[in-house]
Design a protein around this motif. Structure first.
Motif, PDB file in Angstrom:
ATOM      1  N   GLN A  94       0.846  -1.182   0.000  1.00  0.00           N
ATOM      2  CA  GLN A  94       0.000   0.000   0.000  1.00  0.00           C
ATOM      3  C   GLN A  94       0.884   1.235   0.000  1.00  0.00           C
ATOM      4  O   GLN A  94       1.795   1.372   0.828  1.00  0.00           O
ATOM      5  CB  GLN A  94      -0.917   0.013   1.235  1.00  0.00           C
ATOM      6  CG  GLN A  94      -2.026   1.046   1.176  1.00  0.00           C
ATOM      7  CD  GLN A  94      -3.107   0.690   0.149  1.00  0.00           C
ATOM      8  OE1 GLN A  94      -3.295  -0.476  -0.181  1.00  0.00           O
ATOM      9  NE2 GLN A  94      -3.804   1.700  -0.341  1.00  0.00           N
ATOM     10  N   TRP A 128      -3.077   4.106  -2.782  1.00  0.00           N
ATOM     11  CA  TRP A 128      -3.023   3.126  -3.862  1.00  0.00           C
ATOM     12  C   TRP A 128      -2.326   1.839  -3.435  1.00  0.00           C
ATOM     13  O   TRP A 128      -1.417   1.837  -2.608  1.00  0.00           O
ATOM     14  CB  TRP A 128      -2.284   3.708  -5.077  1.00  0.00           C
ATOM     15  CG  TRP A 128      -2.797   5.046  -5.496  1.00  0.00           C
ATOM     16  CD1 TRP A 128      -4.054   5.344  -5.945  1.00  0.00           C
ATOM     17  CD2 TRP A 128      -2.081   6.275  -5.483  1.00  0.00           C
ATOM     18  NE1 TRP A 128      -4.160   6.667  -6.229  1.00  0.00           N
ATOM     19  CE2 TRP A 128      -2.961   7.276  -5.956  1.00  0.00           C
ATOM     20  CE3 TRP A 128      -0.778   6.627  -5.136  1.00  0.00           C
ATOM     21  CZ2 TRP A 128      -2.575   8.607  -6.080  1.00  0.00           C
ATOM     22  CZ3 TRP A 128      -0.389   7.949  -5.254  1.00  0.00           C
ATOM     23  CH2 TRP A 128      -1.282   8.921  -5.714  1.00  0.00           C
ATOM     24  N   ARG A 129      -2.751   0.787  -4.054  1.00  0.00           N
ATOM     25  CA  ARG A 129      -2.082  -0.512  -3.934  1.00  0.00           C
ATOM     26  C   ARG A 129      -1.161  -0.676  -5.137  1.00  0.00           C
ATOM     27  O   ARG A 129      -1.492  -0.256  -6.251  1.00  0.00           O
ATOM     28  CB  ARG A 129      -3.137  -1.622  -3.911  1.00  0.00           C
ATOM     29  CG  ARG A 129      -2.624  -3.025  -3.699  1.00  0.00           C
ATOM     30  CD  ARG A 129      -3.793  -4.013  -3.641  1.00  0.00           C
ATOM     31  NE  ARG A 129      -4.551  -4.001  -4.900  1.00  0.00           N
ATOM     32  CZ  ARG A 129      -5.744  -3.461  -5.063  1.00  0.00           C
ATOM     33  NH1 ARG A 129      -6.354  -2.873  -4.047  1.00  0.00           N
ATOM     34  NH2 ARG A 129      -6.361  -3.497  -6.237  1.00  0.00           N
ATOM     35  N   PRO A 181      -0.548   0.866 -13.277  1.00  0.00           N
ATOM     36  CA  PRO A 181      -1.989   0.940 -12.999  1.00  0.00           C
ATOM     37  C   PRO A 181      -2.794   0.227 -14.079  1.00  0.00           C
ATOM     38  O   PRO A 181      -2.511   0.356 -15.274  1.00  0.00           O
ATOM     39  CB  PRO A 181      -2.255   2.453 -13.009  1.00  0.00           C
ATOM     40  CG  PRO A 181      -0.964   3.048 -12.556  1.00  0.00           C
ATOM     41  CD  PRO A 181       0.106   2.190 -13.179  1.00  0.00           C
ATOM     42  N   CYS A 182      -3.771  -0.573 -13.646  1.00  0.00           N
ATOM     43  CA  CYS A 182      -4.631  -1.412 -14.493  1.00  0.00           C
ATOM     44  C   CYS A 182      -4.014  -2.779 -14.781  1.00  0.00           C
ATOM     45  O   CYS A 182      -4.603  -3.585 -15.518  1.00  0.00           O
ATOM     46  CB  CYS A 182      -5.013  -0.738 -15.808  1.00  0.00           C
ATOM     47  SG  CYS A 182      -5.819   0.858 -15.608  1.00  0.00           S
ATOM     48  N   GLU A 199      -2.064  -6.349  -9.492  1.00  0.00           N
ATOM     49  CA  GLU A 199      -2.923  -5.922  -8.385  1.00  0.00           C
ATOM     50  C   GLU A 199      -2.781  -4.434  -8.092  1.00  0.00           C
ATOM     51  O   GLU A 199      -3.260  -3.945  -7.065  1.00  0.00           O
ATOM     52  CB  GLU A 199      -2.597  -6.747  -7.140  1.00  0.00           C
ATOM     53  CG  GLU A 199      -2.900  -8.240  -7.304  1.00  0.00           C
ATOM     54  CD  GLU A 199      -2.548  -9.053  -6.078  1.00  0.00           C
ATOM     55  OE1 GLU A 199      -3.163  -8.834  -5.015  1.00  0.00           O
ATOM     56  OE2 GLU A 199      -1.639  -9.905  -6.180  1.00  0.00           O
ATOM     57  N   THR A 200      -2.146  -3.704  -8.996  1.00  0.00           N
ATOM     58  CA  THR A 200      -1.987  -2.264  -8.814  1.00  0.00           C
ATOM     59  C   THR A 200      -3.322  -1.548  -9.047  1.00  0.00           C
ATOM     60  O   THR A 200      -4.067  -1.888  -9.970  1.00  0.00           O
ATOM     61  CB  THR A 200      -0.926  -1.717  -9.779  1.00  0.00           C
ATOM     62  OG1 THR A 200       0.332  -2.343  -9.476  1.00  0.00           O
ATOM     63  CG2 THR A 200      -0.775  -0.214  -9.657  1.00  0.00           C
ATOM     64  N   THR A 201      -3.603  -0.584  -8.199  1.00  0.00           N
ATOM     65  CA  THR A 201      -4.854   0.165  -8.300  1.00  0.00           C
ATOM     66  C   THR A 201      -5.001   0.769  -9.694  1.00  0.00           C
ATOM     67  O   THR A 201      -4.102   1.473 -10.172  1.00  0.00           O
ATOM     68  CB  THR A 201      -4.902   1.288  -7.253  1.00  0.00           C
ATOM     69  OG1 THR A 201      -4.748   0.715  -5.945  1.00  0.00           O
ATOM     70  CG2 THR A 201      -6.214   2.053  -7.321  1.00  0.00           C
ATOM     71  N   ARG A 222       0.582   9.188 -11.800  1.00  0.00           N
ATOM     72  CA  ARG A 222       0.319   8.196 -10.753  1.00  0.00           C
ATOM     73  C   ARG A 222       1.607   7.457 -10.371  1.00  0.00           C
ATOM     74  O   ARG A 222       1.889   7.280  -9.178  1.00  0.00           O
ATOM     75  CB  ARG A 222      -0.741   7.210 -11.244  1.00  0.00           C
ATOM     76  CG  ARG A 222      -1.020   6.041 -10.295  1.00  0.00           C
ATOM     77  CD  ARG A 222      -1.739   6.445  -9.028  1.00  0.00           C
ATOM     78  NE  ARG A 222      -3.022   7.040  -9.313  1.00  0.00           N
ATOM     79  CZ  ARG A 222      -4.151   6.344  -9.534  1.00  0.00           C
ATOM     80  NH1 ARG A 222      -4.136   5.022  -9.509  1.00  0.00           N
ATOM     81  NH2 ARG A 222      -5.282   6.984  -9.784  1.00  0.00           N
TER      82      ARG A 222
END
Length: 302
Positions: A12, A16-17, A78-79, A82-84, A99
């Protein structure tokens, strides 16, 4: 598939993860590399792949970097993984760069070495994002950028092909189509490719594919002109996703007008995913040497 020596992680970072893979350096294998000269490499994968792109057995940049004494982290953008994710439809180069800039800053702040020197490494869409991050002048200690698999112009038919993709948020490319665009002619790669490469496959945001073809040409000049660290750049001779010739490479290098040093070349005998070709090991060795050179050049101020 054999288990990798890298470590998968999910952390974390603020709101965001983020997930990815880490590999610590093998100091016994590289005793001549002072830790102060070994930057952290942060690798960003391209579209339709996860961070596993950099860690397939026999083709692993993570393994080669560790053997050279370099710590390396391959992030799931991202996308991916497991990333936010970013909001649907907003998956552009600039939004991803914003990001990831914040995520890397958070990871660095949470680490045991918040002043660590960092070299960004990106492939394809990940390369455009890496350059866009560098152009933001990040708060963390960026000392170099190594990129591949992207240039300035896509072939004329590319825009129409991507625009014809299904009207869905995420797109999954059929393996046969993917192999046709990611690899050069048969003589440029050996088994277990291209089959092994599918272990890193992932759906790609449709907006991301459209942006690299339609949006990147409009912002490339501004982005490249604001990169103020050394750049290592390679474009594959048989890259089917970009216009590939010496003139394009020269234009790309010239656009990096404020970078203190640019090593740019058209690499013969490889396709889009240079890492997965016969000359992939040579290519990765060049990236590693670049990262070590950046680290050595800044060691006096470490």
């Amino acid at each position: 598939m054999p288990e990798s020596a890298s470590k998968r992680f999910v952390e974390q970072v603020g709101a965001w993860r983020v997930s990815g893979r880490r590999r610590i350096p093998d100091r016994a294998a590289a005793p001549d590399v002072p830790p102060a000269e070994a930057p952290l490499v942060v690798a960003l994968h391209g579209g339709t792949y996860t961070s596993a792109y950099f860690d397939l057995p026999g083709f692993s940049l993570l393994d080669r970097a560790a053997a050279a004494g370099i710590p390396i982290v391959a992030l799931d953008r991202p996308c991916y993984g497991e990333t936010t994710p970013l909001d649907p439809g907003t998956e552009t180069i600039r939004n991803s760069a914003e990001r990831l800039d914040a995520i890397i800053a958070g990871l660095v702040a949470q680490s045991a070495e918040p002043e660590r020197k960092i070299v960004l490494l990106g492939h394809s869409i990940g390369a455009a994002i890496a350059l866009a991050i560098a152009a933001r002048q990040p708060s963390w200690r960026l000392i170099g950028v190594a990129v591949s698999g992207m240039c300035l112009e896509s072939p004329p038919e590319a825009g129409a092909a991507w625009s014809a993709l299904p009207e869905t948020t995420m797109v999954e490319l059929p393996p046969a189509l993917k192999d046709a665009v990611m690899f050069g002619p048969d003589h440029t790669f050996d088994p277990p490719m291209p089959g092994l490469g599918h272990h890193a496959d992932a759906p790609v945001p449709r907006a991301e594919l459209i942006d690299i073809v339609m949006g990147w040409p409009d912002i490339a000049g501004d982005v490249l002109g604001d990169v103020r660290v050394p750049v290592y750049y390679r474009l594959g001779e048989f890259d089917r996703l970009w216009v590939t010739d010496a003139e394009q490479v020269a234009r790309f290098a010239a656009a990096l007008s404020t970078a203190p040093r640019v090593d740019a070349a058209l690499m013969r005998g490889v396709g889009h995913c240079i890492d997965f070709h016969r000359l992939g090991a040579e290519f990765q060795a060049g990236q590693i040497d670049f990262a070590l050179g950046c680290g050595a050049a800044t060691s006096d101020s470490a």
